[in-house]
Design a protein around this motif. Structure first.
Motif, PDB file in Angstrom:
ATOM      1  N   GLY A 211       0.799  -1.225   0.000  1.00 55.88           N
ATOM      2  CA  GLY A 211       0.000   0.000   0.000  1.00 55.88           C
ATOM      3  C   GLY A 211       0.828   1.270   0.000  1.00 55.88           C
ATOM      4  O   GLY A 211       0.272   2.368  -0.012  1.00 55.88           O
ATOM      5  N   MET A 212       2.146   1.126   0.046  1.00 61.48           N
ATOM      6  CA  MET A 212       3.035   2.292   0.027  1.00 61.48           C
ATOM      7  C   MET A 212       3.927   2.222  -1.212  1.00 61.48           C
ATOM      8  O   MET A 212       4.294   1.147  -1.660  1.00 61.48           O
ATOM      9  CB  MET A 212       3.937   2.346   1.275  1.00 61.48           C
ATOM     10  N   LYS A 213       4.278   3.365  -1.735  1.00 62.39           N
ATOM     11  CA  LYS A 213       5.201   3.446  -2.854  1.00 62.39           C
ATOM     12  C   LYS A 213       6.032   4.711  -2.695  1.00 62.39           C
ATOM     13  O   LYS A 213       5.479   5.796  -2.488  1.00 62.39           O
ATOM     14  CB  LYS A 213       4.460   3.485  -4.190  1.00 62.39           C
ATOM     15  N   ARG A 214       7.345   4.543  -2.764  1.00 66.59           N
ATOM     16  CA  ARG A 214       8.191   5.731  -2.615  1.00 66.59           C
ATOM     17  C   ARG A 214       7.888   6.732  -3.725  1.00 66.59           C
ATOM     18  O   ARG A 214       7.896   6.407  -4.901  1.00 66.59           O
ATOM     19  CB  ARG A 214       9.675   5.349  -2.670  1.00 66.59           C
ATOM     20  N   THR A 215       7.634   7.964  -3.321  1.00 66.27           N
ATOM     21  CA  THR A 215       7.325   9.020  -4.289  1.00 66.27           C
ATOM     22  C   THR A 215       8.494   9.978  -4.485  1.00 66.27           C
ATOM     23  O   THR A 215       8.591  10.634  -5.523  1.00 66.27           O
ATOM     24  CB  THR A 215       6.108   9.843  -3.827  1.00 66.27           C
ATOM     25  N   ASN A 216       9.364  10.068  -3.489  1.00 66.27           N
ATOM     26  CA  ASN A 216      10.459  11.032  -3.551  1.00 66.27           C
ATOM     27  C   ASN A 216      11.689  10.489  -2.819  1.00 66.27           C
ATOM     28  O   ASN A 216      11.567   9.680  -1.894  1.00 66.27           O
ATOM     29  CB  ASN A 216      10.066  12.368  -2.895  1.00 66.27           C
ATOM     30  N   TYR A 217      12.844  10.977  -3.237  1.00 62.95           N
ATOM     31  CA  TYR A 217      14.062  10.744  -2.467  1.00 62.95           C
ATOM     32  C   TYR A 217      14.179  11.830  -1.399  1.00 62.95           C
ATOM     33  O   TYR A 217      13.696  12.960  -1.567  1.00 62.95           O
ATOM     34  CB  TYR A 217      15.291  10.770  -3.378  1.00 62.95           C
ATOM     35  N   CYS A 218      14.850  11.498  -0.314  1.00 64.77           N
ATOM     36  CA  CYS A 218      14.928  12.416   0.830  1.00 64.77           C
ATOM     37  C   CYS A 218      15.537  13.764   0.449  1.00 64.77           C
ATOM     38  O   CYS A 218      15.028  14.819   0.841  1.00 64.77           O
ATOM     39  CB  CYS A 218      15.765  11.786   1.949  1.00 64.77           C
ATOM     40  N   GLY A 219      16.618  13.725  -0.275  1.00 60.60           N
ATOM     41  CA  GLY A 219      17.338  14.954  -0.566  1.00 60.60           C
ATOM     42  C   GLY A 219      16.743  15.801  -1.664  1.00 60.60           C
ATOM     43  O   GLY A 219      17.248  16.903  -1.942  1.00 60.60           O
ATOM     44  N   GLU A 220      15.663  15.330  -2.303  1.00 57.48           N
ATOM     45  CA  GLU A 220      15.048  16.081  -3.403  1.00 57.48           C
ATOM     46  C   GLU A 220      14.048  17.136  -2.936  1.00 57.48           C
ATOM     47  O   GLU A 220      13.770  18.103  -3.641  1.00 57.48           O
ATOM     48  CB  GLU A 220      14.310  15.116  -4.343  1.00 57.48           C
ATOM     49  N   LEU A 221      13.486  16.945  -1.759  1.00 60.45           N
ATOM     50  CA  LEU A 221      12.376  17.793  -1.320  1.00 60.45           C
ATOM     51  C   LEU A 221      12.869  19.177  -0.900  1.00 60.45           C
ATOM     52  O   LEU A 221      13.945  19.323  -0.317  1.00 60.45           O
ATOM     53  CB  LEU A 221      11.638  17.123  -0.167  1.00 60.45           C
ATOM     54  N   ARG A 222      12.049  20.196  -1.191  1.00 64.21           N
ATOM     55  CA  ARG A 222      12.389  21.577  -0.886  1.00 64.21           C
ATOM     56  C   ARG A 222      11.147  22.314  -0.363  1.00 64.21           C
ATOM     57  O   ARG A 222      10.049  21.739  -0.282  1.00 64.21           O
ATOM     58  CB  ARG A 222      12.917  22.299  -2.144  1.00 64.21           C
ATOM     59  N   ALA A 223      11.298  23.595  -0.083  1.00 67.99           N
ATOM     60  CA  ALA A 223      10.188  24.404   0.427  1.00 67.99           C
ATOM     61  C   ALA A 223       9.031  24.459  -0.564  1.00 67.99           C
ATOM     62  O   ALA A 223       7.867  24.609  -0.169  1.00 67.99           O
ATOM     63  CB  ALA A 223      10.682  25.812   0.752  1.00 67.99           C
ATOM     64  N   SER A 224       9.331  24.316  -1.844  1.00 67.67           N
ATOM     65  CA  SER A 224       8.283  24.321  -2.871  1.00 67.67           C
ATOM     66  C   SER A 224       7.362  23.112  -2.758  1.00 67.67           C
ATOM     67  O   SER A 224       6.286  23.083  -3.360  1.00 67.67           O
ATOM     68  CB  SER A 224       8.893  24.378  -4.266  1.00 67.67           C
ATOM     69  N   ASP A 225       7.774  22.101  -1.964  1.00 68.11           N
ATOM     70  CA  ASP A 225       6.952  20.894  -1.791  1.00 68.11           C
ATOM     71  C   ASP A 225       6.076  20.946  -0.542  1.00 68.11           C
ATOM     72  O   ASP A 225       5.376  19.964  -0.234  1.00 68.11           O
ATOM     73  CB  ASP A 225       7.862  19.656  -1.712  1.00 68.11           C
TER      74      ASP A 225
ATOM     75  N   ARG B 254      20.497   8.018  -0.691  1.00 68.63           N
ATOM     76  CA  ARG B 254      21.661   8.385  -1.497  1.00 68.63           C
ATOM     77  C   ARG B 254      21.669   9.860  -1.901  1.00 68.63           C
ATOM     78  O   ARG B 254      22.706  10.368  -2.329  1.00 68.63           O
ATOM     79  CB  ARG B 254      21.724   7.521  -2.754  1.00 68.63           C
ATOM     80  N   THR B 255      20.535  10.555  -1.749  1.00 69.90           N
ATOM     81  CA  THR B 255      20.455  11.954  -2.176  1.00 69.90           C
ATOM     82  C   THR B 255      20.642  12.934  -1.029  1.00 69.90           C
ATOM     83  O   THR B 255      20.845  14.125  -1.269  1.00 69.90           O
ATOM     84  CB  THR B 255      19.098  12.243  -2.831  1.00 69.90           C
ATOM     85  N   GLY B 256      20.551  12.479   0.211  1.00 62.92           N
ATOM     86  CA  GLY B 256      20.700  13.394   1.332  1.00 62.92           C
ATOM     87  C   GLY B 256      19.877  12.995   2.538  1.00 62.92           C
ATOM     88  O   GLY B 256      19.458  11.836   2.675  1.00 62.92           O
ATOM     89  N   ILE B 257      19.632  13.962   3.420  1.00 59.52           N
ATOM     90  CA  ILE B 257      18.946  13.713   4.693  1.00 59.52           C
ATOM     91  C   ILE B 257      17.677  14.563   4.782  1.00 59.52           C
ATOM     92  O   ILE B 257      17.669  15.731   4.398  1.00 59.52           O
ATOM     93  CB  ILE B 257      19.877  14.038   5.883  1.00 59.52           C
TER      94      ILE B 257
ATOM     95  N   THR C  50      17.808  20.325   2.575  1.00 55.28           N
ATOM     96  CA  THR C  50      16.405  20.150   2.999  1.00 55.28           C
ATOM     97  C   THR C  50      16.139  20.821   4.347  1.00 55.28           C
ATOM     98  O   THR C  50      15.136  20.515   5.015  1.00 55.28           O
ATOM     99  CB  THR C  50      16.086  18.643   3.127  1.00 55.28           C
ATOM    100  N   GLY C  51      17.018  21.722   4.751  1.00 54.71           N
ATOM    101  CA  GLY C  51      16.946  22.277   6.102  1.00 54.71           C
ATOM    102  C   GLY C  51      15.795  23.212   6.374  1.00 54.71           C
ATOM    103  O   GLY C  51      15.576  23.603   7.532  1.00 54.71           O
ATOM    104  N   ASP C  52      15.011  23.591   5.353  1.00 53.91           N
ATOM    105  CA  ASP C  52      13.859  24.476   5.566  1.00 53.91           C
ATOM    106  C   ASP C  52      12.575  23.705   5.832  1.00 53.91           C
ATOM    107  O   ASP C  52      11.556  24.313   6.165  1.00 53.91           O
ATOM    108  CB  ASP C  52      13.639  25.369   4.339  1.00 53.91           C
ATOM    109  N   ILE C  53      12.617  22.362   5.658  1.00 46.93           N
ATOM    110  CA  ILE C  53      11.385  21.585   5.728  1.00 46.93           C
ATOM    111  C   ILE C  53      11.574  20.349   6.597  1.00 46.93           C
ATOM    112  O   ILE C  53      12.690  19.991   6.971  1.00 46.93           O
ATOM    113  CB  ILE C  53      10.919  21.146   4.321  1.00 46.93           C
TER     114      ILE C  53
END
Length: 602
Positions: free
Chosen positions: A7-21, A49-52, A96-99
């Protein structure tokens, strides 16, 4: 028991997300870097692999998920779904330090025991321990960056050569043993008892045969194997970016190689290289820098003092000159106060590992002059040496004499690099690339008491030197070229022999009888009789290229599962003993260790 991602599927890598998300519902997966329990709040740093990315849990929101977060430990593998929100306490050191992720679903996919070392960047853990647990070491972000950088360099290579009309063609891994140079790794054949394949030291013969086959332009990211003596930064298995071209001159091959280097530096590092690269003959490189891979980012050039001392009676210098060698030196400008007599004595011992018997010196400090050799020279000889070396107050003159020029070059070539590192003389502002050309075709091996090929026995001699192939092989130059980056050989190649008669002459010059040449290389000689086009190529050492481009300390840093200096792999324990049944199937018996040592002495 581990949970599943039903029932779960990865949608994003950790290091990709930003304030725009912010406001989006996402699912991320990774390893727990650390957990921070603040009472009613728990934060987890999740790493992939992309970050924290910081995960946030509040006991007032969902007690069950909060309790699960409380049980998290470092290196647990988890999946988390939640809503991206703005962090109240931002971390400017993280992309990713803003979110953070306000978690609504948390699943433990795998638990972890306490690892033998912390998974952090720039770890000071001993290399042997890291390599024993290399799968954990590879989780460290700085290590992953190097492996990802390697991937990018290989991708640029494949795209570049494809764009320039090259076909990537795989050549065999199990081949015929043709010992000439480094030792082969031998592979016994169960189907042919007593017979052996060899692992390729390079794809050399097969890529030449591909030129004969009409493919015109070939490349391969090729695995190669050499059973060499132990060296700190060599690997028994390594990778080459290998290419070959038909109907070309050396200039054509070098132009293609320069184009690749220009592109890969631009694509991977954003650095513009100037082309064409500087060219320097082997003779000039040895005479000026004592090395066929000179580092031109600093001075400390060698000066030939042989003419100044041709009539000297000083036994050390006279013996070197009369023995057919020479006397050369370097001037460490302006650093006499920083290079003490004690340090010179240490350098004297150090340089002996390069074959020198000692190091003659003169220190010209403002407080006085001291020398280990000038009192043995006539005043005009000492003055001539100072003049040739451009001596001034504040300088240190360092001199090596030997009846073998190779010893002089090796010693001073290594010394200039050591001094440059020690006194921070290297200009690291940009890469320094050059070609070294016109190598000797042969070099004399004292161990084998014969001439051996400096590159390999398929290198074409300069046409103007053909008449000296039998009469004076030591003076014959090759149509060969090495690319040098910051004092490191990055790759090398040559125009190849495509005439069967000339190839036979080459084998003869190397001491092979026609029968021996036919036994080892008969398939190649026979193939040449069916119309072989003129051809040439080269190979880049991929591991070294990645190491130098990414500014790594060791070649092991850029290989996922490297061997250590003993050629063993600490993680798996290879090489190991094998089952007696396997040996019996192959018809192989293992000699006792004492017998092995006896054989080696014989």
């Amino acid at each position: 028991m581990a949970e599943f991602m039903t029932g779960m599927k990865r949608t994003n890598y950790c290091g990709e997300l930003r304030a725009s998300d912010i406001g989006k519902t996402v699912t991320v997966c990774g390893w727990v870097q650390r957990q921070r329990d603040l009472g009613q709040l728990i934060f987890i740093d999740l790493r992939d692999r992309t970050g924290i990315l910081q995960l946030a849990f509040n006991d007032a929101t969902d007690r069950a998920i909060f309790d699960k977060a409380f049980s998290m430990r470092s290196e647990y593998v988890v999946a988390a779904t939640g809503v991206v929100r703005e962090r109240s306490s931002k971390n400017p050191e993280l992309p990713t330090g803003d979110i953070e992720l306000e978690v609504t679903d948390l699943r433990v996919l795998a638990k972890s025991e306490t690892p033998p070392f912390e998974i952090v960047e720039k770890s000071n853990v001993k290399e042997d321990l890291r390599l024993k647990y290399r799968y954990l070491d590879l989780r460290r972000p700085d290590v992953q960056d190097k492996i990802i950088g390697r991937h990018k360099i290989v991708k640029v290579a494949r795209d570049y050569f494809d764009d320039n009309g090259f076909f990537e063609i795989e050549t065999p891994i199990l081949i015929k043993s043709t010992p000439e140079g480094a030792r082969d790794y031998l592979v016994p054949s169960r189907m042919f008892p007593g017979s052996f394949f060899a692992l390729p030291q390079s794809p050399q013969l097969y890529k030449q045969l591909l030129m004969l086959s009409g493919f015109d332009r070939y490349m391969q990211v090729a695995r190669c194997f050499r059973d060499e003596d132990l060296r700190a930064d060599r690997q028994p298995e390594f990778t080459q970016i290998d290419f070959e071209m038909s109907f070309v001159s050396a200039d054509d091959v070098m132009e293609i190689a320069e184009g690749f280097m220009k592109l890969v530096y631009k694509k991977v590092l954003g650095i513009d290289l100037e082309t064409p690269f500087r060219r320097m003959t082997w003779d000039e490189a040895m005479t000026r820098f004592g090395s066929d891979k000179p580092d031109l980012r600093f001075g400390l050039e060698l000066a030939d003092l042989t003419a100044d001392l041709k009539s000297t009676e000083f036994r050390v210098f006279k013996g070197a000159i009369d023995g057919g060698g020479g006397v050369r030196g370097i001037n460490l400008k302006g650093l006499a106060e920083k290079l003490s007599r004690k340090e010179i004595d240490k350098l004297t011992e150090w340089i002996k590992s390069y074959g020198a018997k000692g190091l003659a010196w003169t220190r010209l400090t403002a407080g006085g002059e001291t020398s280990s050799y000038e009192k043995f020279l006539a005043p005009e000889e000492a003055a001539a040496v100072r003049k040739t070396l451009g001596a001034e107050t504040g300088d240190v003159l360092l001199i090596v004499a030997s009846d073998e020029n190779k010893v002089v070059f090796d010693s001073l070539g290594a010394l200039r690099c050591e001094l440059a590192r020690r006194f921070d003389l290297i200009d690291k502002s940009k890469p320094c690339l050059l070609w070294v050309t016109d190598f000797p075709l042969f070099e004399y091996s004292k161990e084998e008491n014969r001439f051996v090929a400096m590159h390999h026995p398929f290198t074409c001699p300069r046409l103007e030197d053909l008449d000296k192939l039998e009469s004076d092989p030591g003076s014959v130059k090759a149509i060969a070229y090495d690319m040098v980056l910051n004092g490191n050989e990055l790759g090398g190649g040559s125009i190849r022999i495509n005439d069967p008669e000339l190839q036979q002459r080459m084998f003869k010059a190397l001491g092979l009888t026609p029968e021996e040449a036919q036994k080892r290389f008969g398939f190649l000689i026979d193939a040449f009789r069916y119309g072989a086009p003129p051809h040439g190529g080269m190979a880049f050492g991929l591991d070294r290229l990645v190491m130098l481009m990414l500014d790594c300390d060791s070649i092991r840093d850029v290989i996922a599962f490297p061997k250590v200096a003993s050629s063993s792999e600490l993680m798996s324990g290879a090489p190991t003993d094998v089952d007696e049944v396997q040996l019996a199937e192959l018809g192989i018996a293992i000699l006792p260790k004492d017998d092995n040592r006896t054989k080696e002495k014989q």
